[in-house]
Design a protein around this motif. Structure first.
Motif, PDB file in Angstrom:
ATOM      1  N   TRP A  97     -16.935 -18.813  -4.307  1.00  0.00           N
ATOM      2  CA  TRP A  97     -16.735 -17.406  -4.649  1.00  0.00           C
ATOM      3  C   TRP A  97     -17.785 -16.917  -5.644  1.00  0.00           C
ATOM      4  CZ3 TRP A  97     -15.101 -12.964  -3.204  1.00  0.00           C
ATOM      5  CH2 TRP A  97     -14.874 -11.942  -4.118  1.00  0.00           C
ATOM      6  N   LYS A  98     -18.231 -17.785  -6.561  1.00  0.00           N
ATOM      7  CA  LYS A  98     -19.241 -17.383  -7.559  1.00  0.00           C
ATOM      8  C   LYS A  98     -20.502 -16.832  -6.891  1.00  0.00           C
ATOM      9  CE  LYS A  98     -18.243 -19.900 -11.723  1.00  0.00           C
ATOM     10  NZ  LYS A  98     -18.804 -20.693 -12.792  1.00  0.00           N
ATOM     11  N   LEU A  99     -20.856 -17.370  -5.724  1.00  0.00           N
ATOM     12  CA  LEU A  99     -22.035 -16.867  -5.010  1.00  0.00           C
ATOM     13  C   LEU A  99     -21.726 -15.594  -4.228  1.00  0.00           C
ATOM     14  CD1 LEU A  99     -23.693 -20.081  -3.524  1.00  0.00           C
ATOM     15  CD2 LEU A  99     -24.408 -18.757  -5.517  1.00  0.00           C
ATOM     16  N   HIS A 100     -20.514 -15.445  -3.776  1.00  0.00           N
ATOM     17  CA  HIS A 100     -20.157 -14.317  -2.906  1.00  0.00           C
ATOM     18  C   HIS A 100     -19.650 -13.103  -3.690  1.00  0.00           C
ATOM     19  CE1 HIS A 100     -19.136 -12.500   0.911  1.00  0.00           C
ATOM     20  NE2 HIS A 100     -17.848 -12.431   0.622  1.00  0.00           N
ATOM     21  N   LYS A 101     -19.216 -13.328  -4.916  1.00  0.00           N
ATOM     22  CA  LYS A 101     -18.567 -12.289  -5.728  1.00  0.00           C
ATOM     23  C   LYS A 101     -19.419 -11.032  -5.880  1.00  0.00           C
ATOM     24  CE  LYS A 101     -16.379 -11.563 -10.150  1.00  0.00           C
ATOM     25  NZ  LYS A 101     -16.815 -11.381 -11.485  1.00  0.00           N
ATOM     26  N   ASP A 102     -20.701 -11.176  -6.147  1.00  0.00           N
ATOM     27  CA  ASP A 102     -21.533  -9.988  -6.390  1.00  0.00           C
ATOM     28  C   ASP A 102     -21.688  -9.130  -5.130  1.00  0.00           C
ATOM     29  OD1 ASP A 102     -23.366 -11.612  -5.025  1.00  0.00           O
ATOM     30  OD2 ASP A 102     -24.978 -11.310  -6.464  1.00  0.00           O
ATOM     31  N   HIS A 103     -21.384  -9.697  -3.981  1.00  0.00           N
ATOM     32  CA  HIS A 103     -21.426  -8.922  -2.746  1.00  0.00           C
ATOM     33  C   HIS A 103     -20.250  -7.946  -2.688  1.00  0.00           C
ATOM     34  CE1 HIS A 103     -22.541  -7.991   1.333  1.00  0.00           C
ATOM     35  NE2 HIS A 103     -21.325  -8.306   1.758  1.00  0.00           N
ATOM     36  N   HIS A 104     -19.163  -8.282  -3.388  1.00  0.00           N
ATOM     37  CA  HIS A 104     -17.973  -7.424  -3.402  1.00  0.00           C
ATOM     38  C   HIS A 104     -17.934  -6.481  -4.596  1.00  0.00           C
ATOM     39  CE1 HIS A 104     -15.424  -8.821  -0.049  1.00  0.00           C
ATOM     40  NE2 HIS A 104     -16.201  -9.894  -0.138  1.00  0.00           N
ATOM     41  N   ASP A 105     -18.360  -6.956  -5.746  1.00  0.00           N
ATOM     42  CA  ASP A 105     -18.238  -6.091  -6.934  1.00  0.00           C
ATOM     43  C   ASP A 105     -19.548  -5.384  -7.294  1.00  0.00           C
ATOM     44  OD1 ASP A 105     -19.830  -7.963  -8.286  1.00  0.00           O
ATOM     45  OD2 ASP A 105     -18.153  -8.799  -9.415  1.00  0.00           O
ATOM     46  N   HIS A 106     -20.596  -5.645  -6.535  1.00  0.00           N
ATOM     47  CA  HIS A 106     -21.902  -4.993  -6.725  1.00  0.00           C
ATOM     48  C   HIS A 106     -22.401  -5.127  -8.161  1.00  0.00           C
ATOM     49  CE1 HIS A 106     -21.349  -3.490  -2.722  1.00  0.00           C
ATOM     50  NE2 HIS A 106     -20.198  -2.956  -3.075  1.00  0.00           N
ATOM     51  N   SER A 107     -22.154  -6.304  -8.773  1.00  0.00           N
ATOM     52  CA  SER A 107     -22.569  -6.521 -10.156  1.00  0.00           C
ATOM     53  C   SER A 107     -24.062  -6.772 -10.283  1.00  0.00           C
ATOM     54  CB  SER A 107     -21.780  -7.694 -10.759  1.00  0.00           C
ATOM     55  OG  SER A 107     -22.002  -8.874 -10.006  1.00  0.00           O
ATOM     56  N   ASN A 108     -24.729  -7.066  -9.188  1.00  0.00           N
ATOM     57  CA  ASN A 108     -26.171  -7.285  -9.219  1.00  0.00           C
ATOM     58  C   ASN A 108     -26.860  -6.000  -8.765  1.00  0.00           C
ATOM     59  OD1 ASN A 108     -28.779  -8.142  -9.062  1.00  0.00           O
ATOM     60  ND2 ASN A 108     -28.383  -9.862  -7.709  1.00  0.00           N
ATOM     61  N   GLU A 109     -27.699  -5.437  -9.593  1.00  0.00           N
ATOM     62  CA  GLU A 109     -28.311  -4.154  -9.273  1.00  0.00           C
ATOM     63  C   GLU A 109     -29.637  -4.265  -8.542  1.00  0.00           C
ATOM     64  OE1 GLU A 109     -28.311  -1.384 -12.490  1.00  0.00           O
ATOM     65  OE2 GLU A 109     -26.344  -2.037 -13.175  1.00  0.00           O
ATOM     66  N   GLY A 110     -30.138  -5.469  -8.342  1.00  0.00           N
ATOM     67  CA  GLY A 110     -31.399  -5.651  -7.634  1.00  0.00           C
ATOM     68  C   GLY A 110     -31.203  -5.632  -6.128  1.00  0.00           C
ATOM     69  N   HIS A 111     -32.282  -5.908  -5.413  1.00  0.00           N
ATOM     70  CA  HIS A 111     -32.212  -5.950  -3.957  1.00  0.00           C
ATOM     71  C   HIS A 111     -31.562  -7.235  -3.463  1.00  0.00           C
ATOM     72  CE1 HIS A 111     -34.353  -2.286  -3.193  1.00  0.00           C
ATOM     73  NE2 HIS A 111     -35.316  -2.648  -4.026  1.00  0.00           N
ATOM     74  N   MET A 112     -31.653  -8.287  -4.246  1.00  0.00           N
ATOM     75  CA  MET A 112     -31.090  -9.572  -3.852  1.00  0.00           C
ATOM     76  C   MET A 112     -29.772  -9.796  -4.590  1.00  0.00           C
ATOM     77  SD  MET A 112     -33.247 -10.794  -1.676  1.00  0.00           S
ATOM     78  CE  MET A 112     -32.904 -12.528  -1.562  1.00  0.00           C
ATOM     79  N   GLU A 113     -28.887 -10.519  -3.933  1.00  0.00           N
ATOM     80  CA  GLU A 113     -27.602 -10.895  -4.521  1.00  0.00           C
ATOM     81  C   GLU A 113     -27.509 -12.417  -4.507  1.00  0.00           C
ATOM     82  OE1 GLU A 113     -24.942  -9.236  -1.610  1.00  0.00           O
ATOM     83  OE2 GLU A 113     -24.995  -7.248  -2.510  1.00  0.00           O
ATOM     84  N   LYS A 114     -26.632 -12.969  -5.333  1.00  0.00           N
ATOM     85  CA  LYS A 114     -26.368 -14.406  -5.250  1.00  0.00           C
ATOM     86  C   LYS A 114     -25.862 -14.747  -3.852  1.00  0.00           C
ATOM     87  CE  LYS A 114     -25.114 -15.065 -10.072  1.00  0.00           C
ATOM     88  NZ  LYS A 114     -23.973 -15.281 -10.986  1.00  0.00           N
ATOM     89  N   ASN A 115     -25.136 -13.825  -3.257  1.00  0.00           N
ATOM     90  CA  ASN A 115     -24.608 -13.994  -1.909  1.00  0.00           C
ATOM     91  C   ASN A 115     -25.719 -14.308  -0.900  1.00  0.00           C
ATOM     92  OD1 ASN A 115     -22.261 -13.612   0.005  1.00  0.00           O
ATOM     93  ND2 ASN A 115     -23.689 -12.090   0.797  1.00  0.00           N
ATOM     94  N   ASP A 116     -26.930 -13.846  -1.162  1.00  0.00           N
ATOM     95  CA  ASP A 116     -28.045 -14.080  -0.240  1.00  0.00           C
ATOM     96  C   ASP A 116     -28.427 -15.559  -0.146  1.00  0.00           C
ATOM     97  OD1 ASP A 116     -28.248 -11.377   0.459  1.00  0.00           O
ATOM     98  OD2 ASP A 116     -29.551 -10.956  -1.251  1.00  0.00           O
ATOM     99  N   TYR A 117     -27.974 -16.367  -1.103  1.00  0.00           N
ATOM    100  CA  TYR A 117     -28.232 -17.807  -1.017  1.00  0.00           C
ATOM    101  C   TYR A 117     -27.540 -18.431   0.194  1.00  0.00           C
ATOM    102  CZ  TYR A 117     -30.400 -17.835  -5.623  1.00  0.00           C
ATOM    103  OH  TYR A 117     -31.235 -17.606  -6.677  1.00  0.00           O
ATOM    104  N   PHE A 118     -26.507 -17.778   0.705  1.00  0.00           N
ATOM    105  CA  PHE A 118     -25.833 -18.326   1.879  1.00  0.00           C
ATOM    106  C   PHE A 118     -26.777 -18.408   3.074  1.00  0.00           C
ATOM    107  CE2 PHE A 118     -21.927 -17.176  -0.463  1.00  0.00           C
ATOM    108  CZ  PHE A 118     -21.301 -18.417  -0.404  1.00  0.00           C
ATOM    109  N   PHE A 119     -27.756 -17.533   3.160  1.00  0.00           N
ATOM    110  CA  PHE A 119     -28.731 -17.637   4.253  1.00  0.00           C
ATOM    111  C   PHE A 119     -29.449 -18.985   4.197  1.00  0.00           C
ATOM    112  CE2 PHE A 119     -28.699 -12.900   4.471  1.00  0.00           C
ATOM    113  CZ  PHE A 119     -28.355 -12.806   5.808  1.00  0.00           C
ATOM    114  N   VAL A 120     -29.806 -19.411   3.009  1.00  0.00           N
ATOM    115  CA  VAL A 120     -30.485 -20.698   2.853  1.00  0.00           C
ATOM    116  C   VAL A 120     -29.505 -21.842   3.130  1.00  0.00           C
ATOM    117  CG1 VAL A 120     -31.688 -22.212   1.225  1.00  0.00           C
ATOM    118  CG2 VAL A 120     -32.109 -19.741   1.178  1.00  0.00           C
ATOM    119  N   ILE A 121     -28.310 -21.735   2.575  1.00  0.00           N
ATOM    120  CA  ILE A 121     -27.297 -22.780   2.767  1.00  0.00           C
ATOM    121  C   ILE A 121     -27.018 -22.982   4.252  1.00  0.00           C
ATOM    122  CG2 ILE A 121     -24.850 -23.341   2.414  1.00  0.00           C
ATOM    123  CD1 ILE A 121     -25.138 -21.894  -0.360  1.00  0.00           C
TER     124      ILE A 121
END
Length: 152
Positions: free
Chosen positions: A30-54
């Protein structure tokens, strides 16, 4: 036969994606996916984007293993996963989240149903009480909302 492996893998990925989304992305990672739901990251990339690599790593391994002695079934499984990943990227990141502004005013009932179900998924900002974990197939009620409008 190889084409069939690719097609079966592509459609099997929908179930696998649902399970991963519900139990891993909304669970253990959830720590990686959370910013995709709460929009806490204001940049173009989110922690959630690491799932593409995973998700790419096992696919790359399968593709490698599938080409070591000619093209075997591992390669075609990897190809099906890759095609699903491309579809996911185009529908989720480009169409739904509008990282590239296209199809904003679509009237396609299938695309509208998927967009609506995804909005329902995002109304929950926490990891619990989620719904609509699917991607290409969402609960039938969303399809009915838009396909019935076409008949009226």
């Amino acid at each position: 036969m190889n084409f069939l492996i690719v097609v079966i893998t592509f459609f099997t990925m929908e179930g696998i994606t649902w399970l991963i989304h519900k139990y891993i992305m909304h669970g253990l990672l959830w720590k990686l996916h959370k910013d995709h739901h709460d929009h806490s990251n204001e940049g173009h990339m989110e922690k959630n984007d690491y799932f593409f690599v995973i998700f790419a790593v096992p696919t790359i391994v399968l593709m490698y293993l599938g080409t070591m002695q000619g093209f075997n079934f591992y390669f075609y499984i990897a190809l099906g996963i890759t095609l699903y990943g491309m579809a996911y990227f185009f529908v989720h990141d480009i169409f739904i989240h509008q990282r590239i502004k296209v199809l904003r005013d679509t009237q396609n009932p299938y695309l509208l149903a998927i967009r609506r179900a995804h909005k329902q998924h995002h109304k929950h900002t926490g990891k619990e009480h989620g719904e609509c974990f699917g991607f290409l197939w969402v609960p039938v009620k969303y399809f009915r909302m838009y396909f019935n409008k076409k008949k009226a």
